[in-house]
Design a protein around this motif. Structure first.
Motif, PDB file in Angstrom:
ATOM      1  N   HIS A  35      98.004  36.838  12.236  1.00 17.03           N
ATOM      2  CA  HIS A  35      96.587  37.122  11.974  1.00 17.03           C
ATOM      3  C   HIS A  35      96.463  38.298  11.013  1.00 17.03           C
ATOM      4  O   HIS A  35      97.214  39.262  11.094  1.00 17.03           O
ATOM      5  CB  HIS A  35      95.850  37.441  13.278  1.00 17.03           C
ATOM      6  CG  HIS A  35      95.523  36.220  14.069  1.00 17.03           C
ATOM      7  ND1 HIS A  35      94.243  35.789  14.244  1.00 17.03           N
ATOM      8  CD2 HIS A  35      96.314  35.331  14.704  1.00 17.03           C
ATOM      9  CE1 HIS A  35      94.250  34.674  14.966  1.00 17.03           C
ATOM     10  NE2 HIS A  35      95.498  34.382  15.261  1.00 17.03           N
ATOM     11  N   PHE A  36      95.489  38.187  10.112  1.00 22.39           N
ATOM     12  CA  PHE A  36      95.256  39.254   9.145  1.00 22.39           C
ATOM     13  C   PHE A  36      95.033  40.592   9.840  1.00 22.39           C
ATOM     14  O   PHE A  36      95.492  41.629   9.360  1.00 22.39           O
ATOM     15  CB  PHE A  36      94.073  38.925   8.226  1.00 22.39           C
ATOM     16  CG  PHE A  36      94.414  37.937   7.156  1.00 22.39           C
ATOM     17  CD1 PHE A  36      95.324  38.252   6.162  1.00 22.39           C
ATOM     18  CD2 PHE A  36      93.827  36.684   7.134  1.00 22.39           C
ATOM     19  CE1 PHE A  36      95.652  37.352   5.163  1.00 22.39           C
ATOM     20  CE2 PHE A  36      94.144  35.768   6.141  1.00 22.39           C
ATOM     21  CZ  PHE A  36      95.058  36.098   5.156  1.00 22.39           C
ATOM     22  N   GLU A  37      94.344  40.584  10.961  1.00 20.27           N
ATOM     23  CA  GLU A  37      94.096  41.820  11.700  1.00 20.27           C
ATOM     24  C   GLU A  37      95.420  42.489  12.100  1.00 20.27           C
ATOM     25  O   GLU A  37      95.560  43.700  12.006  1.00 20.27           O
ATOM     26  CB  GLU A  37      93.255  41.515  12.936  1.00 20.27           C
ATOM     27  CG  GLU A  37      92.797  42.751  13.671  1.00 20.27           C
ATOM     28  CD  GLU A  37      91.866  42.408  14.801  1.00 20.27           C
ATOM     29  OE1 GLU A  37      92.261  42.611  15.957  1.00 20.27           O
ATOM     30  OE2 GLU A  37      90.755  41.930  14.516  1.00 20.27           O
ATOM     31  N   SER A  38      96.395  41.696  12.515  1.00 25.36           N
ATOM     32  CA  SER A  38      97.707  42.240  12.882  1.00 25.36           C
ATOM     33  C   SER A  38      98.452  42.784  11.673  1.00 25.36           C
ATOM     34  O   SER A  38      99.342  43.622  11.810  1.00 25.36           O
ATOM     35  CB  SER A  38      98.559  41.169  13.564  1.00 25.36           C
ATOM     36  OG  SER A  38      97.962  40.756  14.763  1.00 25.36           O
ATOM     37  N   LEU A  39      98.098  42.281  10.484  1.00 25.74           N
ATOM     38  CA  LEU A  39      98.714  42.761   9.245  1.00 25.74           C
ATOM     39  C   LEU A  39      97.985  43.988   8.690  1.00 25.74           C
ATOM     40  O   LEU A  39      98.392  44.547   7.677  1.00 25.74           O
ATOM     41  CB  LEU A  39      98.714  41.646   8.193  1.00 25.74           C
ATOM     42  CG  LEU A  39      99.585  40.432   8.512  1.00 25.74           C
ATOM     43  CD1 LEU A  39      99.319  39.311   7.508  1.00 25.74           C
ATOM     44  CD2 LEU A  39     101.055  40.810   8.534  1.00 25.74           C
ATOM     45  N   GLY A  40      96.883  44.376   9.352  1.00 26.71           N
ATOM     46  CA  GLY A  40      96.140  45.552   8.925  1.00 26.71           C
ATOM     47  C   GLY A  40      94.998  45.267   7.971  1.00 26.71           C
ATOM     48  O   GLY A  40      94.477  46.186   7.337  1.00 26.71           O
ATOM     49  N   TYR A  41      94.581  44.003   7.866  1.00 28.61           N
ATOM     50  CA  TYR A  41      93.494  43.643   6.951  1.00 28.61           C
ATOM     51  C   TYR A  41      92.261  43.248   7.753  1.00 28.61           C
ATOM     52  O   TYR A  41      92.270  42.258   8.478  1.00 28.61           O
ATOM     53  CB  TYR A  41      93.922  42.500   6.027  1.00 28.61           C
ATOM     54  CG  TYR A  41      95.062  42.896   5.125  1.00 28.61           C
ATOM     55  CD1 TYR A  41      94.846  43.730   4.041  1.00 28.61           C
ATOM     56  CD2 TYR A  41      96.355  42.467   5.379  1.00 28.61           C
ATOM     57  CE1 TYR A  41      95.891  44.123   3.219  1.00 28.61           C
ATOM     58  CE2 TYR A  41      97.407  42.848   4.564  1.00 28.61           C
ATOM     59  CZ  TYR A  41      97.168  43.674   3.488  1.00 28.61           C
ATOM     60  OH  TYR A  41      98.207  44.069   2.685  1.00 28.61           O
ATOM     61  N   GLU A  42      91.196  44.038   7.605  1.00 25.82           N
ATOM     62  CA  GLU A  42      89.937  43.733   8.274  1.00 25.82           C
ATOM     63  C   GLU A  42      89.042  42.927   7.320  1.00 25.82           C
ATOM     64  O   GLU A  42      89.425  42.635   6.197  1.00 25.82           O
ATOM     65  CB  GLU A  42      89.275  45.019   8.771  1.00 25.82           C
ATOM     66  CG  GLU A  42      88.482  45.801   7.763  1.00 25.82           C
ATOM     67  CD  GLU A  42      89.264  46.430   6.620  1.00 25.82           C
ATOM     68  OE1 GLU A  42      88.626  46.675   5.580  1.00 25.82           O
ATOM     69  OE2 GLU A  42      90.469  46.679   6.716  1.00 25.82           O
ATOM     70  N   SER A  43      87.854  42.614   7.766  1.00 24.33           N
ATOM     71  CA  SER A  43      86.978  41.717   7.007  1.00 24.33           C
ATOM     72  C   SER A  43      86.653  42.233   5.606  1.00 24.33           C
ATOM     73  O   SER A  43      86.597  41.451   4.655  1.00 24.33           O
ATOM     74  CB  SER A  43      85.692  41.443   7.783  1.00 24.33           C
ATOM     75  OG  SER A  43      85.005  42.652   8.038  1.00 24.33           O
ATOM     76  N   LEU A  44      86.438  43.524   5.451  1.00 21.92           N
ATOM     77  CA  LEU A  44      86.114  44.068   4.129  1.00 21.92           C
ATOM     78  C   LEU A  44      87.279  43.867   3.158  1.00 21.92           C
ATOM     79  O   LEU A  44      87.073  43.496   1.998  1.00 21.92           O
ATOM     80  CB  LEU A  44      85.749  45.550   4.235  1.00 21.92           C
ATOM     81  CG  LEU A  44      85.247  46.207   2.961  1.00 21.92           C
ATOM     82  CD1 LEU A  44      84.002  45.488   2.432  1.00 21.92           C
ATOM     83  CD2 LEU A  44      84.939  47.671   3.202  1.00 21.92           C
ATOM     84  N   ALA A  45      88.494  44.087   3.618  1.00 16.14           N
ATOM     85  CA  ALA A  45      89.673  43.876   2.766  1.00 16.14           C
ATOM     86  C   ALA A  45      89.802  42.403   2.386  1.00 16.14           C
ATOM     87  O   ALA A  45      90.165  42.076   1.251  1.00 16.14           O
ATOM     88  CB  ALA A  45      90.934  44.345   3.483  1.00 16.14           C
ATOM     89  N   LEU A  46      89.469  41.515   3.315  1.00 19.01           N
ATOM     90  CA  LEU A  46      89.555  40.085   3.009  1.00 19.01           C
ATOM     91  C   LEU A  46      88.460  39.645   2.047  1.00 19.01           C
ATOM     92  O   LEU A  46      88.686  38.764   1.214  1.00 19.01           O
ATOM     93  CB  LEU A  46      89.521  39.261   4.296  1.00 19.01           C
ATOM     94  CG  LEU A  46      90.762  39.436   5.168  1.00 19.01           C
ATOM     95  CD1 LEU A  46      90.609  38.667   6.476  1.00 19.01           C
ATOM     96  CD2 LEU A  46      92.018  39.000   4.433  1.00 19.01           C
ATOM     97  N   LEU A  47      87.289  40.261   2.130  1.00 18.54           N
ATOM     98  CA  LEU A  47      86.233  39.954   1.163  1.00 18.54           C
ATOM     99  C   LEU A  47      86.658  40.374  -0.245  1.00 18.54           C
ATOM    100  O   LEU A  47      86.436  39.645  -1.211  1.00 18.54           O
ATOM    101  CB  LEU A  47      84.924  40.636   1.553  1.00 18.54           C
ATOM    102  CG  LEU A  47      84.172  40.027   2.722  1.00 18.54           C
ATOM    103  CD1 LEU A  47      82.973  40.887   3.098  1.00 18.54           C
ATOM    104  CD2 LEU A  47      83.743  38.614   2.406  1.00 18.54           C
ATOM    105  N   GLU A  48      87.265  41.551  -0.355  1.00 19.72           N
ATOM    106  CA  GLU A  48      87.766  42.005  -1.658  1.00 19.72           C
ATOM    107  C   GLU A  48      88.881  41.082  -2.149  1.00 19.72           C
ATOM    108  O   GLU A  48      88.935  40.736  -3.330  1.00 19.72           O
ATOM    109  CB  GLU A  48      88.264  43.450  -1.572  1.00 19.72           C
ATOM    110  CG  GLU A  48      88.902  43.954  -2.852  1.00 19.72           C
ATOM    111  CD  GLU A  48      87.968  43.965  -4.063  1.00 19.72           C
ATOM    112  OE1 GLU A  48      88.478  43.923  -5.196  1.00 19.72           O
ATOM    113  OE2 GLU A  48      86.742  44.017  -3.894  1.00 19.72           O
ATOM    114  N   THR A  49      89.741  40.667  -1.244  1.00 21.94           N
ATOM    115  CA  THR A  49      90.814  39.727  -1.607  1.00 21.94           C
ATOM    116  C   THR A  49      90.212  38.425  -2.106  1.00 21.94           C
ATOM    117  O   THR A  49      90.629  37.882  -3.133  1.00 21.94           O
ATOM    118  CB  THR A  49      91.727  39.472  -0.392  1.00 21.94           C
ATOM    119  OG1 THR A  49      92.336  40.722  -0.012  1.00 21.94           O
ATOM    120  CG2 THR A  49      92.798  38.449  -0.702  1.00 21.94           C
ATOM    121  N   GLY A  50      89.206  37.915  -1.400  1.00 21.40           N
ATOM    122  CA  GLY A  50      88.537  36.685  -1.814  1.00 21.40           C
ATOM    123  C   GLY A  50      87.888  36.823  -3.179  1.00 21.40           C
ATOM    124  O   GLY A  50      87.963  35.901  -4.006  1.00 21.40           O
TER     125      GLY A  50
END
Length: 90
Positions: A35-50
């Motif tokens: 899970h992204f959360e376990s990798l240290g990526y929260e929703s804001l980081a995933l939005l930037e990634t997207g």
């Protein structure tokens, strides 16, 4: 726009560019089903990634899709599905 499939290496690169990496997280390991959360990526980081994926690959990724893609495997599949739709429309 790229015609090559989006890969785990592409995702690693974009994640690092968008949000860096937490200490102790090995993105080079077997992370496809972590899970992204376990990798240290929260929703804001995933939005930037997207956003970076959208710009670089010329696809549109829905915010709900990003929220639902909880693992790298799920996000890679969603990006490749979007790439396929764009290529079919071209």
């Amino acid at each position: 726009m790229s015609t090559a499939p989006f890969t785990l290496d592409d995702l690693r690169r974009v994640l690092l560019e968008a949000a860096g990496a937490d200490e102790g997280v090995d993105l080079d390991g077997d992370i496809l089903d972590v899970h992204f959360e376990s990798l240290g990526y929260e929703s804001l980081a995933l939005l930037e990634t997207g956003s970076r994926i959208e710009r670089e690959y010329g696809v549109a990724l829905d915010e709900d899709l990003l929220a639902d893609a909880q693992t790298p495997r799920a996000l890679i599949a969603a990006v490749n599905e979007a790439l396929g739709a764009v290529q079919q429309a071209a």
